[in-house]
Design an enzyme around this catalytic site. Sequence first.
Site, short mmCIF file in Angstrom:
data_model
loop_
_atom_site.label_atom_id
_atom_site.label_comp_id
_atom_site.label_asym_id
_atom_site.label_seq_id
_atom_site.Cartn_x
_atom_site.Cartn_y
_atom_site.Cartn_z
CG ASP A 41 -1.91 -1.04 1.30
OD1 ASP A 41 -1.53 -2.22 1.22
OD2 ASP A 41 -3.12 -0.74 1.44
CG ASP A 177 -5.45 -10.72 2.16
OD1 ASP A 177 -4.50 -10.38 1.44
OD2 ASP A 177 -5.85 -10.03 3.10
CD GLU A 415 -10.18 -3.39 1.50
OE1 GLU A 415 -11.26 -3.31 2.15
OE2 GLU A 415 -9.25 -4.15 1.81
C1 9YW Z 1 -6.52 -7.70 5.69
C2 9YW Z 1 -4.21 -3.12 3.28
C3 9YW Z 1 -4.29 -4.59 2.94
C4 9YW Z 1 -3.72 -4.90 1.54
C5 9YW Z 1 -4.02 -6.34 1.13
C6 9YW Z 1 -5.50 -6.61 1.28
C7 9YW Z 1 -5.95 -6.31 2.70
C8 9YW Z 1 -5.42 -6.98 5.01
O1 9YW Z 1 -5.66 -4.96 3.03
O2 9YW Z 1 -5.34 -7.20 3.61
O3 9YW Z 1 -6.53 -7.77 6.92
O4 9YW Z 1 -7.44 -8.17 5.05
O5 9YW Z 1 -5.82 -7.91 0.92
O6 9YW Z 1 -3.59 -6.57 -0.18
O7 9YW Z 1 -2.36 -4.67 1.51
O8 9YW Z 1 -4.86 -2.37 2.32
#
Ligand code: 9YW
Length: 442
Positions: A41, A177, A415
Site C-alpha cells: 500500500d 488474501d 477498497e
Molecule cells: C486484511 C491493506 C491490505 C492490503 C491487502 C488486502 C488487505 C489486510 O488490506 O489485507 O486484513 O485483510 O488484501 O492486499 O495490503 O490495504
Amino acid sequence: MRTSLGPVQLAASAAWTLSGNDIGTMITAAPRLYPHMWSWDTAFISIGLAHLSAARAAQELRTLLSAQWRNGMIPHIVFSEGAGYFPGPERWGAAELNPDAPNAPRTSGICQPPVHAIALRRIVDIARSQGERAVAYDLLTFAWPRLYRWHEWLVRHRDPLATGMLAIVHGWESGMDNSPRWDLPYSEVFPGPDLPPYVRLDRGLVAEDAERPSDVEYDRYLWLIEEMRKVRYDADAVVRDSSFLVGDVFVTALFALASEVLATLGEESDQPAWQIKQLRGWARRSRAAVATSYDPLTGLARDRDLRGDRWLSTSTIAGFAPLLCGGLPVGEEKSQLAMLCGPDWAGHPGLFAAIPPSVSPNDVGFRPREYWRGPVWPVIAWLFGWAFEEHGWKSEAEHLRTECLRLAADGSFAEYYHPLTGEPLGSRQQSWTATVVLDWLH
Ligand code: 9YW
C-alpha cells in the site's frame, strides 16, 4: 443515483482522503479497518503523494524502509501506535522472537509483493518533472541499496527450487488474501488444537461479513503465524516447515518487472555495476519462470503449489502475470492481451466499467462482493496500466485509465468495487485507491 465528481473535485477529494489518513508518523492504509502501514500500500501511496509533494512521498517511503528487517525483508505491516487491527504486534511477536526484526516500530513477520522499485521510479520521475532534483537524488541514494537488499532477500530465501519462481508462505504475502488461487493449498492447512483463541476486529467495519474472508479462512491464516512463531521467523525454517508454500506467479512477475526497474535506476545513479548486472539476471530468471508457468490450454499463467507439487490452474487476474513482466512469445502475449480486454474479462458486457475484475464474471467461482473472489481492485488495474505503458500499448493503457476514473468518480475511494454495479465495497477512503486515482488524473 451514483455521484460523479469532475477531475478537479476528484483530485481534491483524493488529496483530502490521504491527509485524513495521515496520523503524523505515517499514512495508514485505511481509516478504521487498517490503521497501520502496509508494505505494498505504501508503495502506491507514495506515488500519489508525489503529485502533492515529492518530499512528503519520499518521507513515506523512507518510513517504510526504515522498518526493513536487518536481513533485508520489508515487513508486510509496520504498526502505528494505534490499536484496532488483529493480528497486532503482540500476536506476531516478531521483535520478541527474531533479532532481525526492529523493536521500534513494530512489524509483522511476513512480506508483501515487491512493487517498491516501481514506486521509486514513479516518484523520482515526478520529482524531477517538478524540478525537485535534490529530493529525487536523496531518495534514490537512500532507497536504492535498501531495495537491492530486499530483492536479494527474496532471491536468497524465497526461491526454494532456484527456478526464479518466488514462493510465498502465507496468502497475505500475495496481497490477494482469500483469492481462489489459494483454496487448494489452504485446504491442506490444518489448524492445530493449540491455536490460541482470538477475536477478529475486521467484522463490523464493512457493510456485510461476506465482503471479508470467512472464519475458517481466518483460522488458517492465524495457524500459519503459529507455525512461523515456532521457528522464530527464521526465513529458511519457515520455508522448510510452513504448511503453505506456493510459487506465486503474480509476485514473481512483479519481482521481474521491479528488478529491471531497479537496475535502470541503478544505472542512473551510479550504483555498483555488479549489483545492476545481478538484478538483470534475477529479472531474466523470474521472467522465464513466469513464462514456464503459462498454460496454452487456458491461455493463463499458473501458480505452483510447492507442498503438493502441482500446478494451480484456478483462473484469476493473476493468470495475466506475463503481461506485467513480458517473456512470452509474441503470439501468446498478443492473445493474452486480447483475452484480458475481451468478453471474459474487461470486455464483459455486464461490467459497470471495462476493468478486469479479480475473477472473471464467467467463472463458476465468481463472487462479485467477496474481496479477492470477484471485485475490481483499482491498484491491480493501475499495475496493468503501468505495464501497458511500458510495453507501448498506449491505447489499452488509456482506455483502462479512463474506465478506472469513471469507476472512481463516486469519490468513495473504496477498497474494492462490485464489478457489475460499481458499488463501493470493503473499506472507504482507502489510501491506495485515492492515490492511484491521483496518479491517473495527472
Ligand atoms: C486484511 C491493506 C491490505 C492490503 C491487502 C488486502 C488487505 C489486510 O488490506 O489485507 O486484513 O485483510 O488484501 O492486499 O495490503 O490495504
